[in-house]
Design an enzyme around this catalytic site. Structure first.
Site, PDB file in Angstrom:
ATOM      1  N   ARG A 175      -0.845  -4.602   9.354  1.00 34.51           N
ATOM      2  CA  ARG A 175      -0.967  -5.804   8.531  1.00 34.51           C
ATOM      3  C   ARG A 175      -0.265  -5.650   7.184  1.00 34.51           C
ATOM      4  O   ARG A 175      -0.720  -6.151   6.162  1.00 34.51           O
ATOM      5  CB  ARG A 175      -2.444  -6.186   8.319  1.00 34.51           C
ATOM      6  CG  ARG A 175      -3.209  -6.481   9.586  1.00 34.51           C
ATOM      7  CD  ARG A 175      -2.602  -7.638  10.389  1.00 34.51           C
ATOM      8  NE  ARG A 175      -3.364  -7.836  11.613  1.00 34.51           N
ATOM      9  CZ  ARG A 175      -3.088  -7.224  12.754  1.00 34.51           C
ATOM     10  NH1 ARG A 175      -2.058  -6.404  12.845  1.00 34.51           N
ATOM     11  NH2 ARG A 175      -3.810  -7.452  13.831  1.00 34.51           N
ATOM     12  N   SER A 248      -8.601 -14.224  11.260  1.00 38.43           N
ATOM     13  CA  SER A 248      -9.401 -13.031  10.990  1.00 38.43           C
ATOM     14  C   SER A 248      -9.395 -12.777   9.486  1.00 38.43           C
ATOM     15  O   SER A 248      -8.351 -12.456   8.910  1.00 38.43           O
ATOM     16  CB  SER A 248      -8.829 -11.826  11.737  1.00 38.43           C
ATOM     17  OG  SER A 248      -8.906 -12.040  13.122  1.00 38.43           O
ATOM     18  N   GLU A 359      -7.818 -10.235   4.531  1.00 42.35           N
ATOM     19  CA  GLU A 359      -6.458 -10.330   5.060  1.00 42.35           C
ATOM     20  C   GLU A 359      -5.648 -11.441   4.404  1.00 42.35           C
ATOM     21  O   GLU A 359      -4.439 -11.287   4.223  1.00 42.35           O
ATOM     22  CB  GLU A 359      -6.515 -10.536   6.577  1.00 42.35           C
ATOM     23  CG  GLU A 359      -5.183 -10.390   7.259  1.00 42.35           C
ATOM     24  CD  GLU A 359      -5.323 -10.312   8.777  1.00 42.35           C
ATOM     25  OE1 GLU A 359      -4.496 -10.926   9.460  1.00 42.35           O
ATOM     26  OE2 GLU A 359      -6.238  -9.636   9.275  1.00 42.35           O
TER      27      GLU A 359
END
Length: 367
Positions: A175, A248, A359
């Site tokens: 990520r 998410s 995130e």
């Protein structure tokens, strides 16, 4: 608003328009956020480069699908830049794919699957545009864009020029890329190298296969992934508030093996051996300091006492389908989402000593 001089300079560029009606609520999948100073639409990569040069001294934010943003309310200082060019070029023979930054990501996946190309079928149903995919090395179900990304067409803010940059120069990790949070540049197009035999990449995710390493027809895997994502509220649906989210919300934490063992023992003591033995833990690195383990953020959230739909009522709740998504039930503001995020993060930290990392990108607000 932008001053008249800058607005005029932008409007003199062929393929650029400036408007002031669009809000972040209109642009984000969480459907929250106030008004940017202006929204600049660019019809071509050349127009985008020219516009970004004009905006050099102004805080701007390139917004595609808006699926990874948490934005404050009110008047914001950012100028929104929209990349409205969306061509997708697929070579069936070589498996080489180029997509403009403004192409809807799932359209890219769908087109490649229809052409029998493999490598991104597990990334089906992810909202957003192609240009955002390399920025945080998007991944799902055991696949990451770094597996297939060869290069990006990048506007470099330091030089004011655009050129093709190899994927290796982006420092892609879980990520992460060196484009995320750095302001290094703006992705204008991406290039992928896919396989041509009609089969998926080797499958590793348990919900997709019971035989790790298995390869199946790409269309079959895409439909299975879409079905899984729909069951978790992860495929956008205007009528379903469980999909009014930023996907998410927390990344899966990576901890050393001792921490993972400690968490597993806490669960074993409190919930029994059967539940503890089901704890998702995946080795991601083994070095001189020991093994690093990736845990499931959703699993930790649930064992910290936060059930699907928590707290049950209110403008912002966990999804009723998936505990890793924070959702807008229709009237939520950024403050509502932030308050819930803080509560979840604090609960997991108190219970397991692990601090979850959000995130999304935060604009005008922070956790």
């Amino acid at each position: 608003m932008l001053d008249e001089f800058m607005t005029q300079k932008l409007q003199e560029i062929t393929g650029v328009t400036v408007e002031h009606e669009t809000t972040f609520k209109d642009l984000t999948t969480l459907r929250i956020g106030g008004s940017p100073r202006a929204t600049v639409h660019c019809e071509t990569a050349e127009a985008a480069v020219a516009a970004l040069r004009v905006l050099e001294e102004v805080p701007y934010l390139v917004v595609g699908g808006g699926s990874n943003l948490v934005v404050a309310e009110g008047e914001l200082e950012q100028v929104v830049v929209r990349l409205d060019f969306d061509d997708i070029d697929v070579s069936v023979a070589s498996g080489l794919v180029r997509a403009d930054a403004g192409a809807t990501w799932d359209d890219v996946v769908s087109m490649t699957v229809e052409c029998g190309l493999g490598g991104i079928e597990c990334l089906s149903g992810i909202p957003g545009d192609a240009g955002a995919v390399p920025v945080q090395n998007v991944g799902a179900y055991g696949a990451e864009i770094s597996d297939v990304l060869t290069q990006v067409y990048l506007f470099d803010r330091a030089t004011g020029e655009a050129s093709w940059v190899p994927a290796a120069a982006l420092e892609l990790a879980y990520r992460y890329s060196n484009l995320k949070f750095t302001g290094r540049g703006v992705v204008l197009a991406i290039e992928l190298q896919l396989t041509t035999d009609g089969l998926s990449k080797p499958l590793r995710f348990g919900q997709l296969t019971q035989t790790p390493g298995e390869r199946r027809p790409v269309a079959e895997v895409r439909e299975q992934v879409l079905s899984l994502r729909r069951s978790k509220g992860m495929v956008l649906d205007d009528a379903d508030h469980d999909t009014w989210s930023a996907g998410s919300f927390f990344t899966n934490p990576i901890v050393d093996s001792a921490v993972a063992d400690r968490i597993q023992e806490i669960v074993r003591t409190e919930r029994g051996a059967e539940d503890a033995d089901r704890m998702p833990r995946h080795a991601v690195h083994a070095g001189s300091d020991g093994e690093e383990i990736k845990l499931s953020a959703a699993w930790l959230i649930e064992r910290a006492g936060f059930a699907k739909g928590y707290p049950g009522a209110g403008p912002a709740t966990l999804s009723t389908k998936h505990t890793l998504a924070l959702t807008n039930r229709g009237t939520a503001t950024a403050a509502d989402v932030v308050a819930l995020a803080r509560e979840i993060r604090a609960g997991v930290a108190k219970r397991f000593g692990v601090e979850l990392v959000p995130e999304p990108v935060w604009i005008g607000v922070s956790i």
